[in-house]
Design an enzyme around this catalytic site. Structure first.
Site, mmCIF file in Angstrom:
data_model
loop_
_atom_site.group_PDB
_atom_site.id
_atom_site.type_symbol
_atom_site.label_atom_id
_atom_site.label_comp_id
_atom_site.label_asym_id
_atom_site.label_seq_id
_atom_site.Cartn_x
_atom_site.Cartn_y
_atom_site.Cartn_z
ATOM 1 N N TYR A 91 91.330 39.531 35.630
ATOM 2 C CA TYR A 91 90.203 38.258 34.431
ATOM 3 C C TYR A 91 89.212 37.783 35.097
ATOM 4 O O TYR A 91 87.998 37.511 35.032
ATOM 5 C CB TYR A 91 90.947 36.680 34.637
ATOM 6 C CG TYR A 91 92.417 37.416 33.292
ATOM 7 C CD1 TYR A 91 92.029 37.529 31.790
ATOM 8 C CD2 TYR A 91 93.816 37.035 33.864
ATOM 9 C CE1 TYR A 91 92.901 38.209 31.424
ATOM 10 C CE2 TYR A 91 94.419 37.691 32.464
ATOM 11 C CZ TYR A 91 94.181 37.861 31.531
ATOM 12 O OH TYR A 91 94.625 38.004 31.050
ATOM 13 N N LYS A 147 76.966 38.855 29.830
ATOM 14 C CA LYS A 147 78.436 38.551 28.239
ATOM 15 C C LYS A 147 78.913 37.752 27.899
ATOM 16 O O LYS A 147 78.530 37.464 26.100
ATOM 17 C CB LYS A 147 79.204 39.941 29.183
ATOM 18 C CG LYS A 147 80.404 39.246 27.726
ATOM 19 C CD LYS A 147 81.817 40.279 28.219
ATOM 20 C CE LYS A 147 82.432 39.934 27.310
ATOM 21 N NZ LYS A 147 83.671 40.316 28.449
ATOM 22 N N TYR A 148 79.305 36.795 28.700
ATOM 23 C CA TYR A 148 79.381 35.358 28.296
ATOM 24 C C TYR A 148 77.739 34.129 27.240
ATOM 25 O O TYR A 148 78.504 33.437 26.730
ATOM 26 C CB TYR A 148 79.797 34.616 28.766
ATOM 27 C CG TYR A 148 81.198 35.157 29.321
ATOM 28 C CD1 TYR A 148 82.893 35.176 28.191
ATOM 29 C CD2 TYR A 148 81.992 36.096 30.720
ATOM 30 C CE1 TYR A 148 83.733 36.022 28.572
ATOM 31 C CE2 TYR A 148 82.731 36.268 30.853
ATOM 32 C CZ TYR A 148 83.776 37.077 29.926
ATOM 33 O OH TYR A 148 85.765 37.798 29.949
ATOM 34 N N GLU A 169 97.418 33.606 23.656
ATOM 35 C CA GLU A 169 96.847 35.080 24.663
ATOM 36 C C GLU A 169 98.689 35.182 24.890
ATOM 37 O O GLU A 169 99.479 34.290 25.307
ATOM 38 C CB GLU A 169 96.877 33.363 25.499
ATOM 39 C CG GLU A 169 96.556 34.631 26.914
ATOM 40 C CD GLU A 169 96.438 35.974 27.005
ATOM 41 O OE1 GLU A 169 95.051 35.817 26.636
ATOM 42 O OE2 GLU A 169 96.449 36.756 27.447
ATOM 43 N N ASP A 228 101.436 36.937 21.216
ATOM 44 C CA ASP A 228 100.792 38.519 20.797
ATOM 45 C C ASP A 228 99.927 37.729 19.381
ATOM 46 O O ASP A 228 100.588 37.116 18.455
ATOM 47 C CB ASP A 228 101.278 39.446 20.589
ATOM 48 C CG ASP A 228 100.677 40.407 20.485
ATOM 49 O OD1 ASP A 228 99.468 41.171 19.740
ATOM 50 O OD2 ASP A 228 101.218 41.905 21.458
ATOM 51 N N GLU A 274 87.604 39.031 23.237
ATOM 52 C CA GLU A 274 86.633 40.186 23.660
ATOM 53 C C GLU A 274 87.892 41.231 24.383
ATOM 54 O O GLU A 274 88.392 41.579 25.601
ATOM 55 C CB GLU A 274 86.058 39.208 25.160
ATOM 56 C CG GLU A 274 87.063 38.160 25.531
ATOM 57 C CD GLU A 274 86.996 37.968 27.209
ATOM 58 O OE1 GLU A 274 86.158 38.522 27.777
ATOM 59 O OE2 GLU A 274 87.461 37.164 27.397
ATOM 60 N N GLU A 289 90.242 50.427 24.065
ATOM 61 C CA GLU A 289 91.398 49.589 24.810
ATOM 62 C C GLU A 289 91.884 48.914 23.234
ATOM 63 O O GLU A 289 92.472 48.360 23.290
ATOM 64 C CB GLU A 289 90.608 48.764 25.623
ATOM 65 C CG GLU A 289 90.042 49.221 27.277
ATOM 66 C CD GLU A 289 89.991 48.058 28.125
ATOM 67 O OE1 GLU A 289 89.698 47.077 27.765
ATOM 68 O OE2 GLU A 289 89.609 48.958 28.972
#
Lengths: 668, 668
Positions: free
Chosen positions: B330, B339-340, B393, B420, B436, B445
């Site tokens: 992470y 990106k953020y 999460e 999940d 993300e 992914e």
């Protein structure tokens, strides 16, 4: 003529099927019985009927109205299939629905069609149908998409063979406007499909024969491919003088050729009732005619008879130096009607050349069970020369056999000695040294090394060797069935770098006019300085030690012009040998008939390529091949490069990596 | 200037060697010390001296007089070598004798030369020399023979790297008369050698830079290859205004580019004392100049800094759905400066579009350690909108981290939920769903599957997803170093059918003008009927069961024009994503600077080819790629076809088999 009459025992076995035209006929054991009564060996059927088609069409209409790009369909219904399990199933060839468009650009259509195909294949597998024919791609641009679906269904469907239905040649008129007619376009399609599908052994061809045949090149090309079905529509027939349907001479020749494939392709007759044909015959008359052809096939040649069952079957070369052969192996080789005649002729010629009053010392080294001993005795008698004959053999079992022969057959005329020829030390000199150590590539069973080892015993003034010389020859070939066999040997990492002995059948010589290149030659005896120099020094340093065998290393580079595009799967290797004077042996397809017709002792050798090399029209292939010698073994290395010519200049199109049989080299 | 002054800590590390000109200089520890004092990092030496050459010449003369075609030679003598083992050896680059003609057509010469080369390499190995330079082939026709010898010595010599010395470009004048100048001919030679040698990892390049540089294409081509030595003869230098030797701007750019390779090539300076040059400088002035260049290299870009050590290093993509990530993973991703920021911009824009008085439900699904939660809070503040923020999460460890953050940093503004995302069932509807989940190829992914699974929670009227859409992009590339890496993984049969995440460095985009094709797109949320249809039906039949995920299957076919010959080793894959409105992310080399400059979170993806596909000048590549969906996983399949155009028609030159990552598919 009667379709039921038993075929001549000498005639080949042809399985002939009736390709039934309607998708709404349900097949049963009775259907098969009826067909068998008429003389057919098998029938075809679509797997599903028009009910299924109607359902699929409705689904597509509804889904398209909803602008869907995908739609899941339900599995088959009892009213949607034409076939059920039963004893008759082994005589049924299934046809997937030809209206399925799984290569469509419309993703809804391709998605639904792919599901329908999977349901059909799954049901065919459940019924036990072993062969399912799938119509070839509709659009040339979509061949790889078509192939991807075939690859998926090959892994999803259990064990059935999938046969892609393709025309032997596309009609010139079917080419897109402005395009030049390309006689290899249908083959190109097939080549792409099977390449994408990794030469899957369950993927083969159903080849539709047209009324008008293409060039011989196209027909030869297909012969190299795995044809499982030959489809003969009634349109390929014309009336003979008595008004019955018959095939042209060229069509007959095609059938004769294609039915030489192993396994023999099934012959399917179709459209016998087609009303659209100008000429209409009694439906059974087509079958009667084909059965007639079957009975009148030309007899098999000596080589075909002998090689039956060996076509395209890979064998690893013998290692006679390292292993002792079995009696049966000797027996197979002794059966050759030509080879030993040639040896006898050569020995007689050699004896004839000697003084009439002389006494000649003759030695057969590696005598085996004695065929050359026998021929030497006959040649001596014919030439009227006195000889002292020695038979040297290292195999203790063959030695016993030779002793018995000498006692029972040869009246003790022969001195039989148990020894490796390389360690035999006679107290006299040999005048004529006879050996049969040649392999399919000439030197590949170490004849040069053996004869070097025994040259000591030869009379330095005028001693001769039979054979006096031999040469290796090769040419690049397309051999997809052999490639498929080798590439299926996944657990053997050396499989693709091993030379194989194989009776090449389904293959094509790619070079212009079948050109075969002479690579190198060995002659015996060697000049003494070459031999003494080599044996005096024996290497130690890694990579240099070759046991004094440097002089038997060879290399060769040859260029082959390839007029028509294709795929190089490897090199076919042959040999020629001068036994003595003008007495020769040859396995080259272009010289065997002149030099040693009907000789059967050797099949060709095949040097594979790990990855097939695709080559375009009018290219050149450079092939390098090396005979490498090490301390304990001999092996080959080979590499193939493809070039195009443009504006007088050569451009490299591709090159293979270096192939080496070192791991499987021939042991000394 | 002083060659000894320490280089700037920010400057790259360059190893610079002195290429000594004489074969009769014996190298010792003292020689190295002297060179180091002058500022060199290393020196070169021939392994043998003129004594050896004289002996070999004498052997060849004698043997030729005897008409021999082979001759065994003895190993090296103490008086024949220039180098001995010692501590200094790690700074010595060996040169094989350039007068050896092991690719000669004369078999005596080639036989003797090959032995001499083996002795030299064997002795170099004994001394511990790690790099030996071998002059490239003398004759273009004999490249494959040359390569076969290199292949043999690679297996005979222990661990040393063999470097083939080739010119960056052959001089136009060196072409055979009548031939068109071919700027890729030297590269062709190299390509053939390394292909024949199976991309051996110990085989690389010593590249000689000419005074006159070829086109950029040629220089880019070499950049993709494993250059281990860059040889700069003094002839590449010209006087600068103060009279010292200097390189042209183009030569400087070349050096900057080539020294970006990893490992960094050694720079060898040669001929500094050459009397034949028109201009003669103080010998050390060349070194001083290169050290000056070294200190003045442009600073590394953000991506270069971040990617240092990752160049051409293969990683298998993450499986975040199947595995729980480590904190460090992470952390790496959270470091991205771009990106953020883009996510924050997108969230603010989305909030700005909402009614100022509204209360917006925002959920971050797959919140990880919380970077997007933090950005959502900032965006809400900036836009002045009230939000209810949820962080979902599944990773229990990350969940703990989120709880702590909420307590310590976020003042309990966030509702943290351990679940999940696909099984989260809130009693309210979410207005903005932030995730993300993108991989290097966008969807690889399983972002589509995850977001489908959570779409239930989204407000059916006006709920939005950030990202709103993403697309996959690809282009065929030449990447020999990566191919060498993959093909060395012999025990892993899936290695060549696995897509890898890799910071592509030594590679070349083969398509005209670097064209990259957009393959397909995913958008969120999906129309409800697509989703309900798919989830309602879940397949059972083999090959059809895809867990209702049919709608996430994709396929794409694209044609790429390839102007210059080369080798296709695989496909480079990138993605673009619209987060919201005009806020985008891109990893495409041609759009990243415009859309998300300096973003470092994603390296490209690489889809390998099992067997490299050689393609000629002016060809076309058709690439098909599929995203396949099954019950438990998602995978890709790909196939590449090469075509030539002639007379307006396309001819297929070759096709790969179907590559499939099914065995390594991404698990759901």
């Amino acid at each position: 003529m009667d379709a039921h009459q038993p075929t001549d025992p000498g005639a080949p076995i042809w399985y002939i099927g009736n390709h039934l035209p309607t998708p709404d006929l349900t097949i049963s054991g009775q259907t098969l019985e009826d067909e068998a009564t008429q003389g057919y060996d098998m029938i075809t059927t679509f797997i599903t009927n028009t009910n299924f088609r109607s359902r699929i069409n409705q689904i597509l209409l509804n889904a398209a109205a909803e602008k869907r790009t995908h739609m899941k369909i339900d599995s088959l219904d009892a009213e949607e299939v034409t076939v059920h399990p039963g004893d008759h199933i082994s005589q049924v060839i299934g046809f997937a629905s030809p209206w399925l468009e799984f290569d469509s650009d419309d993703s809804l259509v391709s998605h639904v069609s792919k599901q329908a195909l999977l349901y059909e294949l799954d049901y065919a597998g459940f019924c036990g149908i072993g062969n399912v024919v799938i119509s070839g791609p509709r659009r040339k641009e979509n061949v790889s998409q078509f192939a991807q679906v075939i690859n998926t269904v090959l892994s999803a469907s259990g064990y059935a063979h999938l046969l892609i239905l393709l025309p032997l040649a596309e009609k010139p008129s079917s080419a897109v406007e402005g395009d030049k007619y390309d006689e290899f376009s249908a083959w190109d399609t097939w080549n792409t499909i099977r390449t994408v599908c990794k030469y899957n052994s369950r993927l083969s061809l159903a080849l539709q024969i047209p009324a008008e045949l293409p060039t011989l090149h196209v027909m030869d090309r297909w012969f190299a491919e795995p044809i499982r079905v030959v489809l003969l529509p009634s349109s390929t027939f014309s009336p003979n003088p008595t008004g019955y349907p018959a095939l042209s001479k060229n069509h007959q020749a095609l059938l004769t050729k294609y039915t030489k494939q192993r396994p023999t392709p099934y012959i399917l007759l179709s459209d016998q009732r087609a009303a659209s044909e100008k000429v209409r015959y009694e439906p059974l008359s087509y079958l009667v005619y084909i059965r007639h052809l079957q009975k009148n096939q030309p007899p098999q040649s000596t080589v075909e008879k002998y090689g039956s069952g060996y076509q395209d079957y890979l064998q690893t070369p013998l290692q006679p130096l390292a292993d002792n052969l079995e009696s049966i192996t000797y027996e197979v080789f002794e059966k050759d009607p030509v080879k030993y005649d040639q040896y006898e002729k050569a020995i007689k010629l050699a004896l004839d050349a000697r003084d009439a009053a002389s006494n000649t010392v003759v030695a057969v080294v590696g005598a085996g069970r004695g065929p050359l001993v026998f021929r030497a005795l006959r040649a001596a008698q014919a030439s009227g020369r006195a000889i002292m004959l020695f038979a040297i053999e290292k195999n203790p079992n063959a030695y016993v056999h030779l002793l018995r022969h000498n006692r029972d057959t040869w009246n003790g005329q022969v001195t039989v000695i148990k020894s490796d020829m390389r360690s035999w030390n006679p107290p006299f000199a040999v005048d004529i040294l006879i050996s049969e150590l040649l392999g399919s590539f000439g030197d590949n069973e170490l004849s040069p090394e053996c004869l070097d080892g025994v040259q000591r015993v030869l009379n330095p003034s005028g001693g001769i060797s039979i054979p006096a010389s031999y040469s290796a020859h090769f040419t690049p070939i397309m051999a997809p069935k052999i490639h498929a066999d080798i590439s299926s040997r996944k657990n053997d990492s050396e499989a693709a770098e091993t030379p194989y002995v194989v009776m090449l059948q389904s293959f094509e010589i790619l070079a212009e006019q079948g050109y075969i290149h002479r690579a190198w030659e060995f002659t015996h005896p060697l000049p003494p300085n070459v031999l003494s120099d080599s044996t005096a020094l024996s290497g130690g340093l890694i990579g240099l030690g070759d046991g004094g065998n440097n002089h038997n290393a060879r290399k060769c580079k040859a260029t082959f012009k390839v007029p028509r595009r294709g795929v190089v799967h490897g090199l076919a290797g042959y040999f020629e040998s001068v036994l003595y004077g003008d007495v020769e042996l040859s396995t080259r397809p272009d010289t065997i008939d002149m030099k040693s017709k009907d000789m059967i002792s050797w099949f060709p050798i095949f040097f594979p390529l790990k990855t097939p090399l695709h080559v375009p029209d009018n290219c050149e292939l450079d092939v390098c091949i090396w005979r490498q010698t090490g301390e304990r073994k001999v092996w080959y290395e080979w590499v193939v490069e493809a070039f195009a010519r443009s504006g007088g200049q050569r451009y490299r199109l591709g090159v293979t990596d270096l192939h080496s049989s070192k791991q499987n080299g021939c042991l000394m």
